[in-house]
Design a protein around this motif. Structure first.
Motif, PDB file in Angstrom:
ATOM      1  N   GLY A 139       0.789  -1.226   0.000  1.00 32.49           N
ATOM      2  CA  GLY A 139       0.000   0.000   0.000  1.00 32.49           C
ATOM      3  C   GLY A 139       0.817   1.270   0.000  1.00 32.49           C
ATOM      4  N   THR A 140       2.155   1.142   0.062  1.00 33.93           N
ATOM      5  CA  THR A 140       3.004   2.329   0.119  1.00 33.93           C
ATOM      6  C   THR A 140       3.855   2.522  -1.137  1.00 33.93           C
ATOM      7  OG1 THR A 140       4.868   1.198   1.197  1.00 33.93           O
ATOM      8  CG2 THR A 140       3.156   2.133   2.631  1.00 33.93           C
ATOM      9  N   ALA A 141       3.606   1.754  -2.189  1.00 35.22           N
ATOM     10  CA  ALA A 141       4.465   1.810  -3.379  1.00 35.22           C
ATOM     11  C   ALA A 141       4.576   3.211  -3.960  1.00 35.22           C
ATOM     12  CB  ALA A 141       3.968   0.833  -4.442  1.00 35.22           C
ATOM     13  N   ASN A 142       3.545   4.014  -3.779  1.00 38.76           N
ATOM     14  CA  ASN A 142       3.553   5.380  -4.322  1.00 38.76           C
ATOM     15  C   ASN A 142       3.876   6.430  -3.264  1.00 38.76           C
ATOM     16  OD1 ASN A 142       2.807   4.564  -6.992  1.00 38.76           O
ATOM     17  ND2 ASN A 142       0.686   4.343  -6.288  1.00 38.76           N
ATOM     18  N   HIS A 143       4.382   6.008  -2.127  1.00 37.69           N
ATOM     19  CA  HIS A 143       4.734   6.953  -1.066  1.00 37.69           C
ATOM     20  C   HIS A 143       5.903   7.820  -1.522  1.00 37.69           C
ATOM     21  CE1 HIS A 143       5.869   8.526   2.862  1.00 37.69           C
ATOM     22  NE2 HIS A 143       4.749   8.026   3.346  1.00 37.69           N
ATOM     23  N   PRO A 144       5.906   9.114  -1.176  1.00 37.94           N
ATOM     24  CA  PRO A 144       7.023   9.990  -1.570  1.00 37.94           C
ATOM     25  C   PRO A 144       8.396   9.480  -1.132  1.00 37.94           C
ATOM     26  CG  PRO A 144       5.211  11.296  -0.706  1.00 37.94           C
ATOM     27  CD  PRO A 144       4.842   9.871  -0.474  1.00 37.94           C
ATOM     28  N   LEU A 145       8.468   8.730  -0.043  1.00 37.20           N
ATOM     29  CA  LEU A 145       9.761   8.212   0.396  1.00 37.20           C
ATOM     30  C   LEU A 145      10.335   7.193  -0.582  1.00 37.20           C
ATOM     31  CD1 LEU A 145       9.367   7.631   4.247  1.00 37.20           C
ATOM     32  CD2 LEU A 145      10.439   9.548   3.082  1.00 37.20           C
ATOM     33  N   LEU A 146       9.473   6.618  -1.412  1.00 39.65           N
ATOM     34  CA  LEU A 146       9.905   5.562  -2.330  1.00 39.65           C
ATOM     35  C   LEU A 146       9.983   6.033  -3.767  1.00 39.65           C
ATOM     36  CD1 LEU A 146       7.771   2.749  -0.686  1.00 39.65           C
ATOM     37  CD2 LEU A 146      10.225   3.106  -0.432  1.00 39.65           C
ATOM     38  N   ALA A 147       9.843   7.336  -3.989  1.00 43.19           N
ATOM     39  CA  ALA A 147       9.906   7.871  -5.349  1.00 43.19           C
ATOM     40  C   ALA A 147      11.262   7.557  -5.979  1.00 43.19           C
ATOM     41  CB  ALA A 147       9.685   9.387  -5.331  1.00 43.19           C
ATOM     42  N   GLY A 148      11.235   7.040  -7.202  1.00 47.09           N
ATOM     43  CA  GLY A 148      12.472   6.753  -7.919  1.00 47.09           C
ATOM     44  C   GLY A 148      13.156   5.470  -7.505  1.00 47.09           C
ATOM     45  N   ILE A 149      12.535   4.703  -6.634  1.00 46.31           N
ATOM     46  CA  ILE A 149      13.086   3.416  -6.200  1.00 46.31           C
ATOM     47  C   ILE A 149      12.286   2.317  -6.887  1.00 46.31           C
ATOM     48  CG2 ILE A 149      13.510   1.886  -4.238  1.00 46.31           C
ATOM     49  CD1 ILE A 149      13.825   4.394  -2.518  1.00 46.31           C
ATOM     50  N   ASP A 160       6.029  -4.629  -8.846  1.00 43.76           N
ATOM     51  CA  ASP A 160       5.390  -3.378  -8.405  1.00 43.76           C
ATOM     52  C   ASP A 160       5.708  -3.018  -6.953  1.00 43.76           C
ATOM     53  OD1 ASP A 160       4.161  -3.107 -10.930  1.00 43.76           O
ATOM     54  OD2 ASP A 160       2.481  -4.370 -10.285  1.00 43.76           O
ATOM     55  N   THR A 161       6.737  -3.641  -6.378  1.00 41.66           N
ATOM     56  CA  THR A 161       7.119  -3.356  -5.004  1.00 41.66           C
ATOM     57  C   THR A 161       8.501  -2.708  -4.977  1.00 41.66           C
ATOM     58  OG1 THR A 161       5.872  -5.275  -4.206  1.00 41.66           O
ATOM     59  CG2 THR A 161       7.516  -4.333  -2.719  1.00 41.66           C
ATOM     60  N   PRO A 162       8.600  -1.411  -4.742  1.00 41.59           N
ATOM     61  CA  PRO A 162       9.928  -0.785  -4.626  1.00 41.59           C
ATOM     62  C   PRO A 162      10.752  -1.463  -3.533  1.00 41.59           C
ATOM     63  CG  PRO A 162       8.208   0.884  -4.738  1.00 41.59           C
ATOM     64  CD  PRO A 162       7.522  -0.428  -4.550  1.00 41.59           C
ATOM     65  N   CYS A 163      12.023  -1.672  -3.804  1.00 34.74           N
ATOM     66  CA  CYS A 163      12.897  -2.357  -2.848  1.00 34.74           C
ATOM     67  C   CYS A 163      14.255  -1.670  -2.775  1.00 34.74           C
ATOM     68  CB  CYS A 163      13.113  -3.819  -3.239  1.00 34.74           C
ATOM     69  SG  CYS A 163      11.671  -4.884  -3.042  1.00 34.74           S
ATOM     70  N   ILE A 164      14.876  -1.753  -1.611  1.00 41.67           N
ATOM     71  CA  ILE A 164      16.246  -1.302  -1.408  1.00 41.67           C
ATOM     72  C   ILE A 164      17.085  -2.527  -1.089  1.00 41.67           C
ATOM     73  CG2 ILE A 164      17.802   0.052   0.052  1.00 41.67           C
ATOM     74  CD1 ILE A 164      15.391   1.885   0.648  1.00 41.67           C
ATOM     75  N   THR A 165      18.143  -2.736  -1.833  1.00 42.46           N
ATOM     76  CA  THR A 165      19.095  -3.796  -1.529  1.00 42.46           C
ATOM     77  C   THR A 165      20.401  -3.143  -1.130  1.00 42.46           C
ATOM     78  OG1 THR A 165      18.062  -5.352  -3.069  1.00 42.46           O
ATOM     79  CG2 THR A 165      20.333  -5.801  -2.412  1.00 42.46           C
ATOM     80  N   ARG A 173      11.898  -6.385  15.640  1.00 38.23           N
ATOM     81  CA  ARG A 173      11.151  -6.249  16.901  1.00 38.23           C
ATOM     82  C   ARG A 173      11.276  -4.860  17.494  1.00 38.23           C
ATOM     83  NH1 ARG A 173      12.516 -12.099  19.753  1.00 38.23           N
ATOM     84  NH2 ARG A 173      11.673 -13.388  18.076  1.00 38.23           N
ATOM     85  N   LEU A 174      11.264  -3.860  16.635  1.00 40.05           N
ATOM     86  CA  LEU A 174      11.153  -2.491  17.112  1.00 40.05           C
ATOM     87  C   LEU A 174       9.709  -2.243  17.538  1.00 40.05           C
ATOM     88  CD1 LEU A 174      13.152  -0.679  14.281  1.00 40.05           C
ATOM     89  CD2 LEU A 174      14.007  -1.385  16.520  1.00 40.05           C
ATOM     90  N   THR A 175       9.513  -1.348  18.481  1.00 37.69           N
ATOM     91  CA  THR A 175       8.177  -0.990  18.939  1.00 37.69           C
ATOM     92  C   THR A 175       7.756   0.316  18.291  1.00 37.69           C
ATOM     93  OG1 THR A 175       8.467  -2.117  21.059  1.00 37.69           O
ATOM     94  CG2 THR A 175       6.775  -0.414  20.953  1.00 37.69           C
ATOM     95  N   LEU A 176       6.616   0.313  17.618  1.00 36.31           N
ATOM     96  CA  LEU A 176       6.117   1.500  16.936  1.00 36.31           C
ATOM     97  C   LEU A 176       4.990   2.141  17.736  1.00 36.31           C
ATOM     98  CD1 LEU A 176       7.539  -0.100  14.573  1.00 36.31           C
ATOM     99  CD2 LEU A 176       5.831   0.948  13.069  1.00 36.31           C
ATOM    100  N   ALA A 177       4.916   3.474  17.655  1.00 38.28           N
ATOM    101  CA  ALA A 177       3.779   4.188  18.215  1.00 38.28           C
ATOM    102  C   ALA A 177       2.538   3.863  17.385  1.00 38.28           C
ATOM    103  CB  ALA A 177       4.037   5.692  18.201  1.00 38.28           C
ATOM    104  N   ALA A 178       1.389   3.957  18.003  1.00 40.67           N
ATOM    105  CA  ALA A 178       0.142   3.599  17.320  1.00 40.67           C
ATOM    106  C   ALA A 178      -0.088   4.429  16.063  1.00 40.67           C
ATOM    107  CB  ALA A 178      -1.034   3.751  18.283  1.00 40.67           C
ATOM    108  N   ALA A 179       0.356   5.684  16.077  1.00 43.75           N
ATOM    109  CA  ALA A 179       0.112   6.572  14.936  1.00 43.75           C
ATOM    110  C   ALA A 179       1.182   6.466  13.855  1.00 43.75           C
ATOM    111  CB  ALA A 179       0.015   8.016  15.423  1.00 43.75           C
ATOM    112  N   SER A 180       2.252   5.718  14.089  1.00 47.33           N
ATOM    113  CA  SER A 180       3.313   5.605  13.091  1.00 47.33           C
ATOM    114  C   SER A 180       2.836   4.770  11.911  1.00 47.33           C
ATOM    115  CB  SER A 180       4.558   4.965  13.703  1.00 47.33           C
ATOM    116  OG  SER A 180       5.123   5.813  14.677  1.00 47.33           O
ATOM    117  N   GLU A 181       3.311   5.135  10.713  1.00 48.99           N
ATOM    118  CA  GLU A 181       2.913   4.452   9.487  1.00 48.99           C
ATOM    119  C   GLU A 181       4.119   3.747   8.881  1.00 48.99           C
ATOM    120  OE1 GLU A 181       0.947   7.167   6.881  1.00 48.99           O
ATOM    121  OE2 GLU A 181      -0.554   7.736   8.383  1.00 48.99           O
ATOM    122  N   PRO A 182       4.151   2.407   8.896  1.00 47.82           N
ATOM    123  CA  PRO A 182       5.272   1.663   8.332  1.00 47.82           C
ATOM    124  C   PRO A 182       5.430   1.915   6.839  1.00 47.82           C
ATOM    125  CG  PRO A 182       3.944   0.257   9.760  1.00 47.82           C
ATOM    126  CD  PRO A 182       3.173   1.536   9.555  1.00 47.82           C
TER     127      PRO A 182
END
Length: 233
Positions: A139-149, A160-165, A173-182
């Motif tokens: 659901g994040t393939a078009n996120h600005p953080l992934l532009a050009g990847i 259709d899945t941008p990836c970083i190698t 096992r990091l703990t995320l805040a409820a409002a954080s978006e992976p």
């Protein structure tokens, strides 16, 4: 038009550790900012570095957790510096936390809520460094953080899945805040682990152990995108 300004707060003193070459990774982060046409300054993780943020657009926290056997004790000067960074973010300043930023400022109780998550001692961990693939969360393939990847070639499961190698650690096992978006994840033991997220215009990027991470063009693009994302206020 005035150039954007970034300050990279580089792990030293109480926020250094024996495992991370903060000098080389902070230099790489500043170089990426300069490639965007920004002004970039690397400062040590000392209180004065956070007390003078006038004219700064983005603070990049590239600091560590200190000595795990002797966590940083409360300190009045650092309490003022932490508060200054909190005010900077609340006022609309950009924040990018990189790699060990999830484990820094353990003496600042509000830091996990500012960053959007945390490394939990005794629970969070990572396998040995390796060449690894970090993929976009569905659901994040078009996120600005992934532009050009781009998606990887020859892997139908990641079409259709941008990836970083890159050669890096896979924080798990990091703990995320409820409002954080992976935004980025990796697969470990048949489970997915989130390793980058946003919280409003704050970004946490769990990659970046050493200079080898920054040899990846996709990795550098992600950092550049993150800088522009947090600065777009």
């Amino acid at each position: 038009m005035t150039a954007r300004r970034a300050v990279v707060v580089s792990g030293s003193g109480r926020y250094a550790d024996p495992w991370h070459p903060f000098g080389e990774t902070s230099a790489a982060l500043a170089e990426i900012a300069r490639e965007l046409g920004w002004e970039a300054e690397v400062r040590p993780s000392e209180p004065a570095s956070l007390l003078d943020l006038g004219g700064v657009d983005v603070v990049v926290v590239n600091s560590g957790g200190g000595d795990p056997d002797a966590p940083p004790a409360p300190d009045a000067a650092w309490a003022q510096a932490h508060a200054a960074l909190g005010r900077f973010v609340s006022a609309g300043g950009g924040l990018l936390g990189v790699h060990t930023a999830a484990n820094t400022f353990s003496d600042w109780p509000a830091w996990p809520s500012v960053l959007g998550g945390r490394w939990v001692r005794g629970e969070s961990w990572h396998p040995e460094r390796s060449l690894a693939t970090f993929e976009a969360v569905p659901g994040t393939a078009n996120h600005p953080l992934l532009a050009g990847i781009d998606p990887p070639v020859g892997l139908p499961a990641l079409t259709d899945t941008p990836c970083i190698t890159c050669f890096d650690e896979r924080y798990s096992r990091l703990t995320l805040a409820a409002a954080s978006e992976p935004v980025l994840r990796h697969e470990l033991g048949e489970a997915y682990e989130t390793c980058a997220w946003t919280l409003g215009r704050v970004v946490y990027d769990g990659l970046g152990h050493d200079a080898r991470s920054y040899e990846s063009a996709a990795r550098r693009r992600f950092v550049a995108n993150a800088l522009q994302f947090v600065a777009a206020r």
